[in-house]
Design a protein around this motif. Structure first.
Motif, short mmCIF file in Angstrom:
data_model
loop_
_atom_site.label_atom_id
_atom_site.label_comp_id
_atom_site.label_asym_id
_atom_site.label_seq_id
_atom_site.Cartn_x
_atom_site.Cartn_y
_atom_site.Cartn_z
N TYR A 177 0.83 -1.20 0.00
CA TYR A 177 0.00 0.00 0.00
C TYR A 177 0.86 1.25 0.00
O TYR A 177 0.60 2.19 -0.73
N ALA A 216 2.42 1.68 -3.45
CA ALA A 216 1.41 2.14 -4.41
C ALA A 216 1.09 3.62 -4.16
O ALA A 216 0.92 4.39 -5.11
N HIS A 217 1.03 3.97 -2.89
CA HIS A 217 0.74 5.37 -2.54
C HIS A 217 1.88 6.28 -3.01
O HIS A 217 1.63 7.36 -3.55
N GLU A 230 3.97 5.65 -5.50
CA GLU A 230 3.91 5.71 -6.96
C GLU A 230 2.81 6.67 -7.42
O GLU A 230 3.00 7.43 -8.37
N ASP A 231 1.70 6.61 -6.72
CA ASP A 231 0.60 7.52 -7.05
C ASP A 231 1.02 8.97 -6.84
O ASP A 231 0.76 9.84 -7.68
N GLN A 232 1.71 9.21 -5.73
CA GLN A 232 2.18 10.57 -5.45
C GLN A 232 3.22 11.01 -6.47
O GLN A 232 3.21 12.16 -6.92
N ALA A 274 3.41 10.01 -9.56
CA ALA A 274 2.68 10.28 -10.81
C ALA A 274 2.00 11.65 -10.73
O ALA A 274 2.02 12.41 -11.70
N ARG A 275 1.44 11.94 -9.58
CA ARG A 275 0.82 13.26 -9.42
C ARG A 275 1.86 14.37 -9.54
O ARG A 275 1.61 15.41 -10.15
N THR A 293 2.76 14.83 -13.12
CA THR A 293 1.67 15.52 -13.81
C THR A 293 1.69 17.01 -13.48
O THR A 293 1.55 17.85 -14.37
#
Length: 171
Positions: free
Chosen positions: A59, A62-63, A65-67, A69-70, A73
């Motif tokens: 988790y 994944a968190h 990686e999500d951050q 990616a944000r 962006t």
């Protein structure tokens, strides 16, 4: 006592006997602590078992990686906005230069228009003067012609009177 209950039920028919005797259930979330003399409330320790657990490594990964990616962006958006800002600043600079040039052109055209207007006013005045001078000249010529015609008429009258004086001498 039983009579009082039945009497109270007759006053409010919506109340049932079973709901008035049951207590209300406890709240699903804990209530916030009461404030004490202006000191900030102390946060309560997690009471549920889910809050005391640490998140799993999957988790967290994944968190992260999500951050990431944000963040990527947002960086792309930031670069795009910087490019747009640069483009807009260049366009603004061009517009300001054009405005200055057009303002200078307008001022020179206004000066030329003022000069042409003054020249037109002078030409109208000269035209009026010429017209006046022409009218005076025409009047003088007409007067001379009238005097010549009068002199010619008087001369003819004098000749006619000489000729006819002899024929009318019968008086």
């Amino acid at each position: 006592m039983r009579a009082e209950r039945s009497n109270s039920m007759s006053k409010d028919p919506r109340k049932s006997n079973s709901t008035s005797s049951l207590p209300s259930p406890p709240p699903a979330i804990p209530l916030p602590p009461l404030p004490t003399n202006g000191t900030p409330p102390v946060p309560a320790a997690p009471t549920s078992p889910n809050m005391s657990r640490r998140p799993s490594k999957d988790y967290v990964a994944a968190h992260i990686e999500d951050q990431d990616a944000r963040i990527k962006t947002l960086e792309k958006q930031l670069l795009a906005e910087k490019a747009l800002t640069q483009t807009l600043e260049e366009a603004l600079t061009d517009c300001e230069k054009t405005l200055k040039r057009l303002t200078a052109d307008r001022e020179s055209l206004q000066l030329k228009a003022q000069q042409v207007q003054e020249e037109l006013d002078r030409a109208r005045q000269e035209s009026h003067t010429r017209y006046s001078m022409q009218a005076v000249e025409d009047e003088r010529v007409a007067r001379v012609k009238a005097e010549q015609a009068q002199a010619h008429l008087e001369q003819r009258m004098a000749q006619w009177n000489k000729k006819n004086k002899r024929s009318f001498a019968c008086f």
